[in-house]
Write a protein that holds these residues in place. Structure first.
Motif, mmCIF file in Angstrom:
data_model
loop_
_atom_site.group_PDB
_atom_site.id
_atom_site.type_symbol
_atom_site.label_atom_id
_atom_site.label_comp_id
_atom_site.label_asym_id
_atom_site.label_seq_id
_atom_site.Cartn_x
_atom_site.Cartn_y
_atom_site.Cartn_z
ATOM 1 N N LYS A 58 0.837 -1.194 0.000
ATOM 2 C CA LYS A 58 0.000 0.000 0.000
ATOM 3 C C LYS A 58 0.872 1.243 0.000
ATOM 4 O O LYS A 58 1.837 1.344 0.741
ATOM 5 C CB LYS A 58 -0.920 0.005 1.224
ATOM 6 N N THR A 63 1.643 5.239 0.678
ATOM 7 C CA THR A 63 1.244 6.364 1.515
ATOM 8 C C THR A 63 0.976 7.560 0.606
ATOM 9 O O THR A 63 1.397 7.578 -0.553
ATOM 10 C CB THR A 63 2.351 6.728 2.515
ATOM 11 N N ASP A 64 0.295 8.568 1.141
ATOM 12 C CA ASP A 64 0.020 9.770 0.349
ATOM 13 C C ASP A 64 1.321 10.444 -0.079
ATOM 14 O O ASP A 64 1.420 10.996 -1.180
ATOM 15 C CB ASP A 64 -0.838 10.756 1.151
ATOM 16 N N ARG A 65 2.324 10.416 0.783
ATOM 17 C CA ARG A 65 3.612 11.051 0.446
ATOM 18 C C ARG A 65 4.308 10.325 -0.699
ATOM 19 O O ARG A 65 4.936 10.952 -1.549
ATOM 20 C CB ARG A 65 4.524 11.084 1.679
ATOM 21 N N GLN A 66 4.211 9.026 -0.705
ATOM 22 C CA GLN A 66 4.825 8.251 -1.797
ATOM 23 C C GLN A 66 4.126 8.536 -3.116
ATOM 24 O O GLN A 66 4.782 8.685 -4.162
ATOM 25 C CB GLN A 66 4.762 6.767 -1.458
#
Length: 241
Positions: free
Chosen positions: A105, A107-110
């Motif tokens: 999954k 992350t938003d940062r990735q």
């Protein structure tokens, strides 16, 4: 006086603009008098025992910059229920970034890094052909996702520096074994099973970290310590202090 003027405004006898101008002038006069009134000599501030805590105004949260679609450059990447997608999807831009890719999954940062820079930082734990691998996700030529796996570390033999440490049936050994290099790291040492990470620590750093579970004798079991090399590149156990 002010109530009377408000009633005059209601009946049309007094103009709102005149009322506002008079009110502003009055406030200006009061401020001027306060600033220039030195008759009291000084101002005394009385402190209460129960100090009132004044809350600092909250800093304004910086507005997030729009994530422009890396493909069409005009749409905005929006977060949906199972993926990020371009706002110009209905116009034909099919850019999609699923929340999960190869068992991992995001992350938003990735996702933000992928959109802005074209690739994520190195992420651990992707699943490929049943094995866990690390790597960076980037776009392919059609803006689908592609994993660039981490390059495998070169396990040079710590003794001869030319051979490579290879995994055998019961130990890791130098590929120059037939040329005389006898460096071996058994899968089990003093009844303690060694992991690949332990082997890599010995190859790259010359010693493992602190490990538990060594058996030195019938009396000394479950001993903690670390492994390093002796002068002949045989494994050596050291008790932790």
């Amino acid at each position: 006086m002010w109530e009377q003027k408000l009633r005059q405004i209601e009946t049309g006898e007094y103009q709102v603009a005149d009322f506002m101008a008079e009110l502003k002038q009055m406030v200006s006069d009061i401020v001027f008098q306060v600033k220039n009134d030195y008759s009291k000599g000084k101002i005394i501030i009385e402190e209460n025992d129960d100090k009132e805590i004044t809350s600092k105004p909250k800093a304004k949260t910086a507005a997030k910059k729009e994530l422009k679609c890396p493909r069409c450059k005009s749409g905005t990447m929006l977060k949906g229920k199972s993926a990020w997608g371009c706002s110009d999807y209905a116009s034909g831009c099919k850019t999609l970034i699923p929340f999960e890719f190869m068992g991992k999954k995001f992350t938003d940062r990735q996702v933000e890094a992928l959109i802005r820079k074209g690739r994520t930082p190195t992420i651990k734990g992707f699943t490929q052909e049943g094995k866990k691998i690390n790597g960076q996700v980037c776009f392919d030529d059609n803006y689908g996702l592609r994993l660039e796996g981490e390059a495998p570390k070169e396990l040079l033999c710590p003794k001869c520096k030319t051979g490579h440490m290879l995994e055998g049936k019961s130990a890791w050994g130098c590929s120059n074994y037939t040329n005389g290099c006898r460096v071996l790291i058994p899968f089990e040492f003093l009844k303690k099973k060694l992991s690949k990470a332990n082997m890599e620590a010995l190859v790259f750093k010359g010693k493992t970290g602190k490990l538990k579970g060594f058996s030195l004798s019938e009396e000394e079991k479950n001993v903690a310590g670390f492994i390093d090399w002796d002068e002949n590149y045989h494994l050596r156990f050291n008790k932790s202090e």
